[in-house]
Design an enzyme around this catalytic site. Structure first.
Site: not given
Ligand code: ADP
Length: 184
Positions: A88, A142, A127, A13, A131
């Site tokens: 999400r 996740r 990658r 994404k 993190r």
């Molecule tokens: P990825 O898609 O690789 O899991 P992101 O960078 O999108 O990583 O998100 C990392 C973390 O940030 C998630 O695992 C969550 O803890 C938090 N997070 C991000 N966006 C949201 C969201 N919309 N709602 C709840 N938690 C979120």
């Protein structure tokens, strides 16, 4: 134009959002990036969400929705935006839609990137971004959270008629081509 870029962790994404940003002149809004920047800068919000991100679980809906609503009010998002990592949960999608509706706006498209689970795991673990949530155990959490809480968001956008999915396997350019053909 307001776009939701949808898909599981590791679907690409962020990479595609950057390309859409360049081509269409609208801003990427990554909730994950925003949270990581707060954690790095040790803000109040950062302290509140650090352990949640580290565990691979979701930040509470109310916190995320408030953050996104506040962010898109910023002038740089006036021309539109690409939501990456938000919504999400179905609650986040509903609450954000209610906000958009109150401003006379809406989501124009939700594009889902489809990538098989073994490929997602391979991509995330290779990658090397360092993190805290990119370990095999946290990735499993996740992906689990994605299936239980996030996948239903697709049904929500199917219902509102803006959802389309594309094959997220291929070169970055191939995938970007698939996205732009959906947006045209
Ligand atoms: P990825 O898609 O690789 O899991 P992101 O960078 O999108 O990583 O998100 C990392 C973390 O940030 C998630 O695992 C969550 O803890 C938090 N997070 C991000 N966006 C949201 C969201 N919309 N709602 C709840 N938690 C979120």
């Amino acid at each position: 134009m307001k776009i939701v870029l949808f898909g599981p962790p590791g679907a690409g994404k962020g990479t595609q959002a950057k390309l859409i940003e360049e081509k269409f002149g609208i801003k990427q809004l990554s909730t994950g990036d925003i949270f990581r920047s707060h954690i790095k800068n040790q803000t109040e919000l950062g302290k509140k969400v650090k352990s949640i991100l580290d565990s691979g679980n979701l930040v509470p809906d109310s916190v995320v929705v408030e953050l996104v609503v506040d962010t898109v009010k910023n002038p740089e998002f006036e021309k539109g935006y690409i939501l990456d990592g938000f919504p999400r949960t179905v609650v986040q999608a509903e609450e954000f839609d209610a906000f958009l509706q109150s401003t006379g706006s809406k989501i124009d498209a939700c594009i889902g990137l489809e990538v098989p689970k073994d490929e997602l795991i391979k991509r995330i673990l290779s990658r090397g971004e360092g993190r805290a949530d990119d370990t095999p155990e946290k990735v499993a959490v996740r992906l689990d959270v994605y299936e239980k809480e996030t996948a239903p968001v697709m049904g929500y956008y199917k219902k509102t008629g803006v959802f389309s999915s594309i094959d997220g396997v291929g070169t970055i350019d191939e995938i970007f081509g698939r996205i732009t053909s959906k947006l045209a």
